[in-house]
Motif scaffolding. Structure first.
Motif, PDB file in Angstrom:
ATOM      1  N   THR A  72     -15.439  11.746 -31.101  1.00  0.00           N
ATOM      2  CA  THR A  72     -16.111  10.622 -31.429  1.00  0.00           C
ATOM      3  C   THR A  72     -17.598  10.713 -31.484  1.00  0.00           C
ATOM      4  N   THR A 110     -16.059   9.368 -17.661  1.00  0.00           N
ATOM      5  CA  THR A 110     -15.098   9.092 -18.859  1.00  0.00           C
ATOM      6  C   THR A 110     -15.274   7.783 -19.073  1.00  0.00           C
ATOM      7  N   TYR A 151     -15.435   6.426 -35.264  1.00  0.00           N
ATOM      8  CA  TYR A 151     -14.176   5.940 -34.995  1.00  0.00           C
ATOM      9  C   TYR A 151     -13.133   7.094 -35.715  1.00  0.00           C
ATOM     10  N   GLY A 173      -1.347   2.516 -28.370  1.00  0.00           N
ATOM     11  CA  GLY A 173      -1.596   1.678 -27.213  1.00  0.00           C
ATOM     12  C   GLY A 173      -0.048   1.878 -26.530  1.00  0.00           C
ATOM     13  N   MET A 209     -18.274   7.042 -21.122  1.00  0.00           N
ATOM     14  CA  MET A 209     -18.133   7.413 -22.266  1.00  0.00           C
ATOM     15  C   MET A 209     -17.313   6.437 -23.335  1.00  0.00           C
ATOM     16  N   VAL A 210     -16.047   6.000 -22.707  1.00  0.00           N
ATOM     17  CA  VAL A 210     -15.189   5.096 -23.292  1.00  0.00           C
ATOM     18  C   VAL A 210     -16.066   3.907 -23.526  1.00  0.00           C
ATOM     19  N   GLN A 255      -6.586   1.151 -21.671  1.00  0.00           N
ATOM     20  CA  GLN A 255      -5.700   2.207 -20.736  1.00  0.00           C
ATOM     21  C   GLN A 255      -6.437   3.303 -20.005  1.00  0.00           C
ATOM     22  N   THR A 256      -7.578   3.869 -20.854  1.00  0.00           N
ATOM     23  CA  THR A 256      -8.462   4.757 -20.128  1.00  0.00           C
ATOM     24  C   THR A 256      -9.156   4.323 -18.817  1.00  0.00           C
ATOM     25  N   LEU A 258     -11.766  11.921 -26.464  1.00  0.00           N
ATOM     26  CA  LEU A 258     -13.000  11.331 -26.748  1.00  0.00           C
ATOM     27  C   LEU A 258     -13.875  12.318 -27.572  1.00  0.00           C
ATOM     28  N   VAL A 303     -13.308   3.438 -30.694  1.00  0.00           N
ATOM     29  CA  VAL A 303     -12.151   3.677 -30.091  1.00  0.00           C
ATOM     30  C   VAL A 303     -11.448   2.039 -29.984  1.00  0.00           C
ATOM     31  N   ILE A 360     -17.716  15.516 -17.674  1.00  0.00           N
ATOM     32  CA  ILE A 360     -16.243  15.238 -17.847  1.00  0.00           C
ATOM     33  C   ILE A 360     -15.430  16.397 -17.790  1.00  0.00           C
ATOM     34  N   LYS A 375      -7.015   3.973 -16.038  1.00  0.00           N
ATOM     35  CA  LYS A 375      -6.372   5.080 -15.536  1.00  0.00           C
ATOM     36  C   LYS A 375      -7.688   5.671 -14.668  1.00  0.00           C
ATOM     37  N   ARG A 396      -6.951  -0.964 -26.968  1.00  0.00           N
ATOM     38  CA  ARG A 396      -5.688  -0.725 -26.043  1.00  0.00           C
ATOM     39  C   ARG A 396      -6.155   0.708 -25.350  1.00  0.00           C
ATOM     40  N   TYR A 397      -6.610   1.659 -26.262  1.00  0.00           N
ATOM     41  CA  TYR A 397      -6.819   2.789 -25.613  1.00  0.00           C
ATOM     42  C   TYR A 397      -8.025   2.844 -24.505  1.00  0.00           C
ATOM     43  N   ARG A 408     -21.733  15.798 -19.882  1.00  0.00           N
ATOM     44  CA  ARG A 408     -21.523  14.233 -19.246  1.00  0.00           C
ATOM     45  C   ARG A 408     -20.744  14.494 -17.938  1.00  0.00           C
ATOM     46  N   PHE A 439     -11.864   9.741 -33.491  1.00  0.00           N
ATOM     47  CA  PHE A 439     -10.750   9.427 -32.568  1.00  0.00           C
ATOM     48  C   PHE A 439      -9.504   9.517 -33.105  1.00  0.00           C
ATOM     49  N   LEU A 457      -2.205   7.071 -28.126  1.00  0.00           N
ATOM     50  CA  LEU A 457      -3.597   6.868 -28.328  1.00  0.00           C
ATOM     51  C   LEU A 457      -3.633   5.997 -29.535  1.00  0.00           C
ATOM     52  N   GLU A 488      -6.235  11.478 -22.154  1.00  0.00           N
ATOM     53  CA  GLU A 488      -7.027  10.619 -22.496  1.00  0.00           C
ATOM     54  C   GLU A 488      -8.543  10.814 -22.594  1.00  0.00           C
ATOM     55  N   GLN A 489      -8.998  12.074 -21.694  1.00  0.00           N
ATOM     56  CA  GLN A 489     -10.440  12.411 -21.661  1.00  0.00           C
ATOM     57  C   GLN A 489     -10.633  13.239 -23.140  1.00  0.00           C
ATOM     58  N   TRP A 541     -14.263  11.131 -13.671  1.00  0.00           N
ATOM     59  CA  TRP A 541     -13.653   9.733 -14.220  1.00  0.00           C
ATOM     60  C   TRP A 541     -14.539   8.677 -14.349  1.00  0.00           C
TER      61      TRP A 541
END
Lengths: 127, 404, 118
Positions: B262, A37, B267, B111, A40-41, A57-58, B259, A50, B249, A61, A53-54, B247, B270, B108, B255-256, A34
């Motif tokens: 991307t 994650t 963009y 939101g 990366m986000v 949220q991520t 990604l 991205v 993950i 989370k 909002r996403y 990475r 996504f 996604l 949600e994971q 996580w």
């Protein structure tokens, strides 16, 4: 049918009793995943890949999942506490749309990931 | 000319049928947790499902029976009631997972929390079926489904290591986390070899009045459609292995997974992930809903058909109406869509034998398929894969539940 | 003809090929001094339930009685059977038989009231 069920059940039952060592390994793995994650986000958000909002949220989370792991192993480890703080900073950056300030958090989280990884390695050698 | 068009449409819709929440989720999980190591499961599952889909089309074309009709007729109701109940239960979970997939895609993009989407999504599915224009819409959705090819394009941008890829076509055990590895292998097999596909495909073939002249079309559609579909699954696995695994993950939540595109596409990556997931799951949700109504109606001899007006098939339409709305409960009570998906796919592997064994008997019974019986290769492949999936499921599911 | 294989559990259709259930049971009449006679085909929930389990049969029977639906399986005289090819074709009008009781009830009480269901 019975011939398959029995060994399966036995295997399942033996796996039931998880030692604290295994618990720690699992929790560290989840935390690393996580944290990665979140990183990366954060990077994707900085590059505009991205939506906001996403991202929020991520990140939230990630915080929740990491919190869960920390509670599971019941630790006051410094790195994990720092990690939580870094995530909180990242959330704030996204809220304020501050794409420069988040660079700092991203460097920070990278460092913390490395520390957790080292910790996990030591744990792995002990077990 | 019309046959060529039919083959084309058939292939496009089978890609749609192949790709669903299960195929995407299990591949993403597999790639992120174990790199290329589970590619063999996708390849094995695909070969098996090609044989099975071809068989269900052949059964329909030669015997003029849908799979459900034929099983009840050949084995009697007292037998058929077991696969029927098992399939309805699994369909319920799978439909929940598919609706969850659409909701996640919408979350996604907008939101807005996925639980808000469950009922609107169910309503949209219901409306399309209720209006009785499914046949038309199916092709449209399947055409949109081609966006999932983004995963295949991504492979070329990411340039994976070819020797490692080819090596992973042979099954191997990992150095650690073997129970989870087996569980994911089972989920992949369960996701690809979905029984609803066979019931659904044979119903479509009977509805379109296939006869023996369609055997060639059937073979082409089954192998090319499923084959292309599996290329997308393989794409998801490779992208997850290339982007997420390095990475650290592991995909525990959609949600994971979101990604993963991307990195190659920025963009748009996504957006492409969300749209691919949404469309694939929406198409599959339509099919699972219809499938459940099909098998119940066919088991009891009611009127059924995707293009019938509700008043011509009142019981049939009532079944899908109740079913699609009740499946949203799984999402509304807050089950995690990804865990729901993995679990229902693994459960599919458990019930496979109850569906496949009678199916195989039919495919070797001259009364139903005449001279177009199964050869030893198709029998062998299907028997082998089903036993493997079942044994793995019986071992891996308890391990996953109690061990994790 | 093989009764169990070619008739039992087959699709029932009326003279217009309208689906009207499955052959859920076969009734054979035993006559003293004469060979047994194929009397009726049965269709309906009660016939099906009786094959599965006697208790299930009792439940469905009681339930149907409360709803005032036909609690006995609908019986079709064997003489009405026209064809036993892929489906078993019966020389009746499905809409006028009790076989479609539930279908009609749903259509008139539920489906009709949902927009687009008329």
């Amino acid at each position: 049918m019975k011939n398959f069920l029995l060994p399966g059940l036995l295997l399942g039952l033996t796996a039931c009793g998880q030692t604290s060592q295994e618990k720690l390994t699992d929790a560290l793995k989840t935390t690393r995943s996580w944290a990665a994650t979140a990183q990366m986000v954060g990077e994707a958000w900085q590059q505009g890949n991205v939506p906001d909002r996403y991202t929020q949220q991520t990140l939230v989370k990630s915080q929740q999942e990491i919190d869960k792991s920390i509670q599971e192993i019941n630790t006051k480890n410094r790195t994990l506490q720092n990690l939580k703080q870094t995530l909180q900073e990242m959330v704030t950056c996204v809220e304020q749309h501050d794409k420069e300030k988040i660079t700092l958090s991203l460097q920070q989280i990278k460092l913390e990931q490395q520390q957790i990884e080292d910790w996990a390695k030591i744990q792995g050698e002990q077990s | 000319m019309s046959k060529i068009l039919e083959i084309f449409l058939g292939i496009v819709t089978s890609i749609g049928g192949f790709l669903d929440v299960g195929a995407i989720a299990t591949s993403a999980e597999a790639g992120s947790s174990f790199g290329f190591h589970l590619l063999w499961a996708i390849v094995l599952g695909t070969i098996c499902v090609i044989f099975l889909v071809e068989m269900s089309g052949r059964l329909a074309a030669v015997s003029q029976h849908t799979l459900a009709d034929a099983v009840r007729e050949r084995f009697g109701f007292n037998f058929y009631v077991f696969p029927l109940i098992a399939e309805v239960i699994v369909d319920f979970l799978v439909l929940g997972a598919e609706i969850g997939g659409v909701c996640i895609a919408l979350q996604l993009l907008t939101g807005i929390d996925l639980r808000w989407w469950a009922l609107p999504v169910a309503f949209a599915i219901w409306l399309l079926l209720w209006k009785g224009t499914f046949g038309l819409i199916e092709n449209g959705i399947s055409l949109f489904g081609l966006v999932t090819l983004a995963f295949v394009v991504a492979i070329f941008k990411l340039r994976p290591d070819l020797p490692a890829l080819t090596q992973s076509l042979l099954p191997s055990l990992p150095h650690q986390d073997t129970p989870h590895y087996l569980f994911i292998a089972v989920s992949i097999l369960g996701a690809l070899i979905s029984p609803y596909l066979f019931y659904f495909y044979s119903s479509g073939a009977v509805e379109d009045k296939w006869d023996k002249s369609y055997l060639g079309v059937n073979r082409a559609v089954a192998s090319l459609g499923m084959g292309f579909g599996s290329i997308v699954s393989i794409g998801v696995l490779i992208v997850a292995a290339q982007v997420l695994q390095p990475r650290g993950i592991t995909v525990d939540s959609y949600e994971q997974a979101a990604l993963m595109l991307t990195q190659p596409f920025g963009y748009w990556g996504f957006i492409l992930f969300a749209v691919s997931l949404g469309i694939a799951c929406f198409g599959a949700a339509l099919e699972v809903t219809l499938d459940t109504a099909y098998i119940v109606a066919q088991a009891l001899g009611w009127n059924w058909g995707e293009n019938l007006h509700p008043r011509e098939a009142a019981r049939f339409s009532s079944i899908y109406t109740v079913f699609v709305f009740s499946a949203t409960v799984l999402i509304l009570i807050g089950l995690d869509p990804l865990q729901l998906t993995l679990f229902s796919m693994a459960l599919t592997a458990v019930i496979l034998p109850t569906v496949i064994v009678p199916f195989l008997v039919l495919m070797n019974d001259r009364k139903y398929v005449g001279d177009h019986k199964n050869g030893w290769i198709s029998n062998g492949v299907v028997v082998f894969t089903t036993i493997l999936a079942f044994v793995l499921a019986i071992v891996a599911i308890p391990l996953e539940i109690f061990g994790g | 003809m093989h009764l169990i294989r070619d008739v039992l559990d087959n699709q029932l259709v009326d003279r217009n090929q309208r689906k009207m259930g499955k052959v859920d049971g076969i009734v054979i009449e035993l006559r003293p001094g004469q060979p047994p006679r194929l009397a009726y085909l049965e269709t309906g929930a009660t016939a099906l339930a009786r094959r599965l389990h006697p208790r299930l049969y009792q439940w469905i029977f009681a339930l149907e009685r409360r709803w005032g639906k036909c609690e006995l399986p609908y019986r079709i005289p064997w003489a009405k059977v026209r064809d036993t090819g892929i489906d078993v074709e019966i020389d009746v009008e499905a809409e006028q038989t009790p076989a479609l009781d539930y279908e009609r009830w749903l259509r008139n009480h539920v489906i009709k009231h949902i927009p687009g269901g008329k």
